[in-house]
Design a protein around this motif. Sequence first.
Motif, PDB file in Angstrom:
ATOM      1  N   GLY A  67      50.213  48.852 -18.866  1.00  0.00           N
ATOM      2  CA  GLY A  67      49.023  49.210 -19.418  1.00  0.00           C
ATOM      3  C   GLY A  67      48.584  48.329 -20.608  1.00  0.00           C
ATOM      4  N   LEU A 120      44.570  48.624 -21.041  1.00  0.00           N
ATOM      5  CA  LEU A 120      43.441  49.557 -20.271  1.00  0.00           C
ATOM      6  C   LEU A 120      43.086  50.616 -21.699  1.00  0.00           C
ATOM      7  CD1 LEU A 120      45.665  50.376 -17.180  1.00  0.00           C
ATOM      8  CD2 LEU A 120      43.862  48.502 -17.581  1.00  0.00           C
ATOM      9  N   PRO A 121      41.863  50.862 -21.450  1.00  0.00           N
ATOM     10  CA  PRO A 121      41.052  51.543 -22.761  1.00  0.00           C
ATOM     11  C   PRO A 121      41.122  53.042 -22.620  1.00  0.00           C
ATOM     12  CG  PRO A 121      39.603  51.160 -20.923  1.00  0.00           C
ATOM     13  CD  PRO A 121      40.729  50.509 -20.250  1.00  0.00           C
ATOM     14  N   THR A 122      42.461  53.382 -22.630  1.00  0.00           N
ATOM     15  CA  THR A 122      42.992  54.914 -22.714  1.00  0.00           C
ATOM     16  C   THR A 122      43.447  55.119 -24.240  1.00  0.00           C
ATOM     17  OG1 THR A 122      45.142  54.662 -22.107  1.00  0.00           O
ATOM     18  CG2 THR A 122      43.549  54.945 -20.509  1.00  0.00           C
ATOM     19  N   LYS A 123      43.335  56.498 -24.655  1.00  0.00           N
ATOM     20  CA  LYS A 123      43.639  56.763 -25.766  1.00  0.00           C
ATOM     21  C   LYS A 123      45.068  56.996 -26.009  1.00  0.00           C
ATOM     22  CE  LYS A 123      41.764  59.693 -28.539  1.00  0.00           C
ATOM     23  NZ  LYS A 123      41.496  61.410 -29.057  1.00  0.00           N
ATOM     24  N   ALA A 124      45.886  56.924 -24.922  1.00  0.00           N
ATOM     25  CA  ALA A 124      47.370  57.030 -24.824  1.00  0.00           C
ATOM     26  C   ALA A 124      47.759  55.495 -24.986  1.00  0.00           C
ATOM     27  CB  ALA A 124      48.046  57.242 -23.631  1.00  0.00           C
ATOM     28  N   ASN A 125      47.013  54.551 -24.657  1.00  0.00           N
ATOM     29  CA  ASN A 125      47.560  53.408 -24.879  1.00  0.00           C
ATOM     30  C   ASN A 125      47.085  52.661 -26.448  1.00  0.00           C
ATOM     31  OD1 ASN A 125      48.466  52.306 -22.499  1.00  0.00           O
ATOM     32  ND2 ASN A 125      46.567  51.655 -21.570  1.00  0.00           N
ATOM     33  N   PRO A 154      36.742  59.909 -19.419  1.00  0.00           N
ATOM     34  CA  PRO A 154      38.070  60.079 -20.095  1.00  0.00           C
ATOM     35  C   PRO A 154      38.945  58.758 -20.151  1.00  0.00           C
ATOM     36  CG  PRO A 154      37.738  61.866 -18.524  1.00  0.00           C
ATOM     37  CD  PRO A 154      36.623  60.823 -18.432  1.00  0.00           C
ATOM     38  N   GLU A 155      38.884  57.926 -19.177  1.00  0.00           N
ATOM     39  CA  GLU A 155      39.697  56.650 -19.134  1.00  0.00           C
ATOM     40  C   GLU A 155      39.299  55.591 -20.101  1.00  0.00           C
ATOM     41  OE1 GLU A 155      37.583  56.797 -14.976  1.00  0.00           O
ATOM     42  OE2 GLU A 155      38.513  58.108 -16.619  1.00  0.00           O
ATOM     43  N   MET A 156      38.014  55.826 -20.857  1.00  0.00           N
ATOM     44  CA  MET A 156      37.604  55.075 -21.828  1.00  0.00           C
ATOM     45  C   MET A 156      37.523  55.355 -23.057  1.00  0.00           C
ATOM     46  SD  MET A 156      35.823  52.128 -20.416  1.00  0.00           S
ATOM     47  CE  MET A 156      34.214  52.142 -21.514  1.00  0.00           C
ATOM     48  N   MET A 157      38.129  56.447 -23.452  1.00  0.00           N
ATOM     49  CA  MET A 157      38.038  57.055 -24.705  1.00  0.00           C
ATOM     50  C   MET A 157      39.034  56.289 -25.817  1.00  0.00           C
ATOM     51  SD  MET A 157      35.872  59.313 -24.439  1.00  0.00           S
ATOM     52  CE  MET A 157      36.464  60.279 -26.144  1.00  0.00           C
ATOM     53  N   GLY A 158      39.756  55.295 -25.434  1.00  0.00           N
ATOM     54  CA  GLY A 158      40.462  54.549 -26.540  1.00  0.00           C
ATOM     55  C   GLY A 158      39.587  53.627 -27.026  1.00  0.00           C
TER      56      GLY A 158
END
Length: 541
Positions: free
Chosen positions: A376, A400-405, A459-463
């Motif tokens: 990721g 990848l633009p997630t908050k987890a990343n 959601p997958e863009m929230m980072g």
Amino acid sequence: MTRELLVTTGHNSSAILLEDGIVQWGYETERLTGVKSDSRWPLEHLERWGQSVGKVDVAYVTHWAPDGQLSSMSAKHYDPLPHLEGVPIVSLSADPADGRTHHDTHAHAALAYAGQNFPREGAYCLVVDGFGVCGEHFSAYSLSSGQPELVKRVHGYDTSLGLWYQYATAFLGLKMHEDEYKLLGYEAYVAPELWPRVQKLALHTSFEWLDAMSKSVFGSAYDPLYSTEALPKTKELVFKRLLWAARELGVEDSTSFEGRAILACYVQAVLEKVVLSVVGDLKPKHLLVSGGVFYNVKLNLKLLKSIEGKFCAYPLAGDQGNALGLYAKLHPQWRFPSDLFWGKRVLRDVQGVPNLFVGDEVEVLSAVKRQLRSVGFVNLVRGDMEFGPRALCNTSTLALPTKANVERINAMNDRNTVMPMAPVMTSSRYLELFEDTKRVWRSQQHMIVAMEYAEHPLPEMMGVAHGYERPNRHHTGRPQVVGDDPFMTSLLDEFGGVLINTSFNYHGRPIALGTDSIVSNHMAMLDREPSVVTTVVRSDN
């Protein structure tokens, strides 16, 4: 061939070499020494790193000496011998009629960046920073004649918005010259029920601020020409204002998360209200901005929304690009480079370092794609290093633009921040995702303007999205739009057109320069995150 050296002294010190007006190399001192925010004279460090200054025909040197004289700078900041022995030196003037004050060169640098096609009719340039020569900190210029013409200038540290933000950072228990950006992260978390009270208090302060600005004169207790205690007095004044605001808003601990959120919201609101009030009086159609205050991407968004025309923010808004403005002032036909990749470096093979992969561009592109799919995120170093504070995909961590990343990258870099990360994207995704895209002029390439997402990000863009609850829910991001870059275009196309882009550096260090610093940063990250991989495009074939 004419060889010209451009040097900015003091905070964000830097050196740039031109040959017949073309940038040959450019480095900020911190990249050469590894010391974050290093303000020392850069030339000796260039020699140590291996980039010879050589013989130059003329040197253009800018500064922020209170009396306007380069010779007043300390030896730490200005030490011309032996590198500039016998070289003619062109510098600033304290006389506004000369058009070569610190702020004037900020304006000329920004105008050169915007280019000849930036609309001039009804256009203004704002320069706002900590301070320049003679304590100047807020200047406005009309651009209608084609070149900057001064229409407003404010002196005196007590109304410096740059110092307001700097000392507020210290009041909140954060590090000056490094953590100012975190205030934007904290202020988004202020409780919705407190937001109206914070705004009312900030409005009161902004009225006082604007009144003091209107009375700007030389000779006050905060004026550097007349008082050596100007900066300590100003810091004391900022702390006094913030202590008052803390009492009014019920903040008991200004270094707690809640305290930082409330006071950061107040500090940001004062900044916005003062700048927007001046802009409201000027009534610009188009707006160009420079000076360190305009690294505040949320303020830039407010300014974009306050005008009907084009908005451009100079990406070298700090002092590192100031000498370019002195050069542009004296060479009005000079063209600003098309990119900011000015730090020449050799990237070579490295043996025996775990999770460090060096290859040619095709091999590295494949490795980056593989790592993004499996983990990721990945570090990428290629080509020449970026000049200025933004990593622009030559010295970056991509994800990848997630908050987890975002959380994983912060953890592996020992970063403690509440800010989201910036998206790098294709132009088609930029036009699709954001509002007002047609009115941002060139700055969309450089992550210096926050922009509103047209719709709630997935959601997958929230980072790469920053949410604000009041008064209406909206999300912002500060994009970097990729132009003619086949490597990044191929990468983005494979992963939906959007990735996280943050600088490849461990906490407290500048972004990586050569092979040694690449390995050092990589190993520091590897100690905290075993899955991290650093990929390097070899350049010494």
